[in-house]
Design a protein around this motif. Structure first.
Motif, PDB file in Angstrom:
ATOM      1  N   PRO A 168       0.861  -1.005  -0.060  1.00 40.09           N
ATOM      2  CA  PRO A 168      -0.337   0.244  -0.161  1.00 40.09           C
ATOM      3  C   PRO A 168       1.108   1.464  -0.539  1.00 40.09           C
ATOM      4  O   PRO A 168       1.460   1.303   0.732  1.00 40.09           O
ATOM      5  N   ARG A 169       0.653   2.282  -1.030  1.00 40.87           N
ATOM      6  CA  ARG A 169       1.333   3.598  -1.007  1.00 40.87           C
ATOM      7  C   ARG A 169      -0.204   4.656  -0.525  1.00 40.87           C
ATOM      8  O   ARG A 169      -0.202   4.851  -1.080  1.00 40.87           O
ATOM      9  N   TYR A 170       1.145   5.295   0.368  1.00 41.46           N
ATOM     10  CA  TYR A 170      -0.358   6.690  -0.252  1.00 41.46           C
ATOM     11  C   TYR A 170      -0.257   7.703  -0.915  1.00 41.46           C
ATOM     12  O   TYR A 170       1.213   8.133  -1.362  1.00 41.46           O
ATOM     13  N   GLU A 171      -0.817   7.740  -1.413  1.00 49.43           N
ATOM     14  CA  GLU A 171      -1.032   9.006  -2.887  1.00 49.43           C
ATOM     15  C   GLU A 171      -2.154   9.362  -3.377  1.00 49.43           C
ATOM     16  O   GLU A 171      -2.994   8.781  -3.907  1.00 49.43           O
ATOM     17  N   PRO A 172      -2.601  10.235  -2.483  1.00 46.89           N
ATOM     18  CA  PRO A 172      -4.020  10.869  -2.669  1.00 46.89           C
ATOM     19  C   PRO A 172      -3.900  11.610  -4.102  1.00 46.89           C
ATOM     20  O   PRO A 172      -5.102  11.213  -4.101  1.00 46.89           O
ATOM     21  N   HIS A 232      -3.490  10.274  -7.203  1.00 46.18           N
ATOM     22  CA  HIS A 232      -3.667   9.028  -7.757  1.00 46.18           C
ATOM     23  C   HIS A 232      -4.530   9.041  -8.376  1.00 46.18           C
ATOM     24  O   HIS A 232      -5.799   8.744  -7.586  1.00 46.18           O
ATOM     25  N   PRO A 233      -5.384   8.841  -9.456  1.00 45.64           N
ATOM     26  CA  PRO A 233      -6.215   8.337  -9.701  1.00 45.64           C
ATOM     27  C   PRO A 233      -7.095   6.909  -9.363  1.00 45.64           C
ATOM     28  O   PRO A 233      -8.514   6.965  -9.366  1.00 45.64           O
ATOM     29  N   GLN A 234      -6.008   5.951  -8.830  1.00 45.83           N
ATOM     30  CA  GLN A 234      -6.936   4.954  -8.451  1.00 45.83           C
ATOM     31  C   GLN A 234      -6.862   5.292  -6.771  1.00 45.83           C
ATOM     32  O   GLN A 234      -6.789   3.522  -6.079  1.00 45.83           O
ATOM     33  N   ALA A 235      -6.426   6.042  -5.930  1.00 51.82           N
ATOM     34  CA  ALA A 235      -6.556   6.220  -5.079  1.00 51.82           C
ATOM     35  C   ALA A 235      -8.005   5.902  -4.255  1.00 51.82           C
ATOM     36  O   ALA A 235      -9.112   6.490  -4.540  1.00 51.82           O
ATOM     37  N   ASP A 236      -7.640   4.812  -3.357  1.00 51.43           N
ATOM     38  CA  ASP A 236      -9.355   4.951  -2.785  1.00 51.43           C
ATOM     39  C   ASP A 236      -9.430   6.039  -1.288  1.00 51.43           C
ATOM     40  O   ASP A 236      -9.072   7.500  -1.375  1.00 51.43           O
ATOM     41  N   GLU A 237     -10.656   6.048  -0.876  1.00 49.93           N
ATOM     42  CA  GLU A 237     -11.341   6.941  -0.181  1.00 49.93           C
ATOM     43  C   GLU A 237      -9.993   7.827   0.895  1.00 49.93           C
ATOM     44  O   GLU A 237     -10.312   8.579   0.896  1.00 49.93           O
ATOM     45  N   GLU A 238      -9.046   6.921   1.591  1.00 55.03           N
ATOM     46  CA  GLU A 238      -7.799   7.196   2.578  1.00 55.03           C
ATOM     47  C   GLU A 238      -6.868   7.861   2.019  1.00 55.03           C
ATOM     48  O   GLU A 238      -5.789   8.258   2.030  1.00 55.03           O
TER      49      GLU A 238
END
Length: 144
Positions: free
Chosen positions: A86-90, A92-98
């Motif tokens: 898991p990478r924190y990439e807010p 990114h187009p495919q980022a989840d709600e977190e």
């Protein structure tokens, strides 16, 4: 062991290494695919091999395949249970709600090592077949 059995063993080894090369290529092709869900992310795949040997005594003398059988058997391809990345990439187009994006559990260096090893193992089996073929040809020329 009959000389023909050498061809069967080397052929099964080449088949096993082809499966290994294909799964490694698949892993490398999907190494950087991103997903917004843990359930949808690609997981690395690895083939499972087993040594296969059946003696002619096990088959029975009246069996149509009364020669010994040996080689490598591909039991299947399993998914890796290594943890995903898991990478924190807010942004990114495919980022989840977190803000996390999930990447496969594929180590590119490890996969390249597997590819080199499988390629060399395949080549070693080719050399075994060529040597056996040469021996058969030389035996045939003994009678001349």
């Amino acid at each position: 062991m009959a000389l023909g059995t050498v061809f069967d063993i080397a052929g099964s080894g080449m088949n096993a290494q082809s499966v290994r090369l294909n799964t490694t290529a698949s892993n490398l092709a999907n190494a950087q695919t991103a997903s917004s869900s843990i359930d949808q992310v690609y997981r690395g795949r690895h083939p499972v091999f087993a040594a296969h040997y059946r003696d002619s005594m096990e088959l029975g003398a009246d069996s149509p395949a009364s020669a010994a059988q040996a080689g490598v058997q591909v039991l299947g391809v399993v998914e890796s249970d290594a943890p995903l990345q898991p990478r924190y990439e807010p942004h990114h187009p495919q980022a989840d709600e977190e803000g996390y994006v999930y990447y496969p559990n594929v180590n590119v260096v490890e996969e390249m090592t597997n590819m080199i090893s499988a390629s060399r193992s395949f080549q070693a089996n080719v050399e075994v077949m060529n040597s056996a073929k040469l021996m058969v040809q030389r035996v045939l020329t003994l009678g001349q």
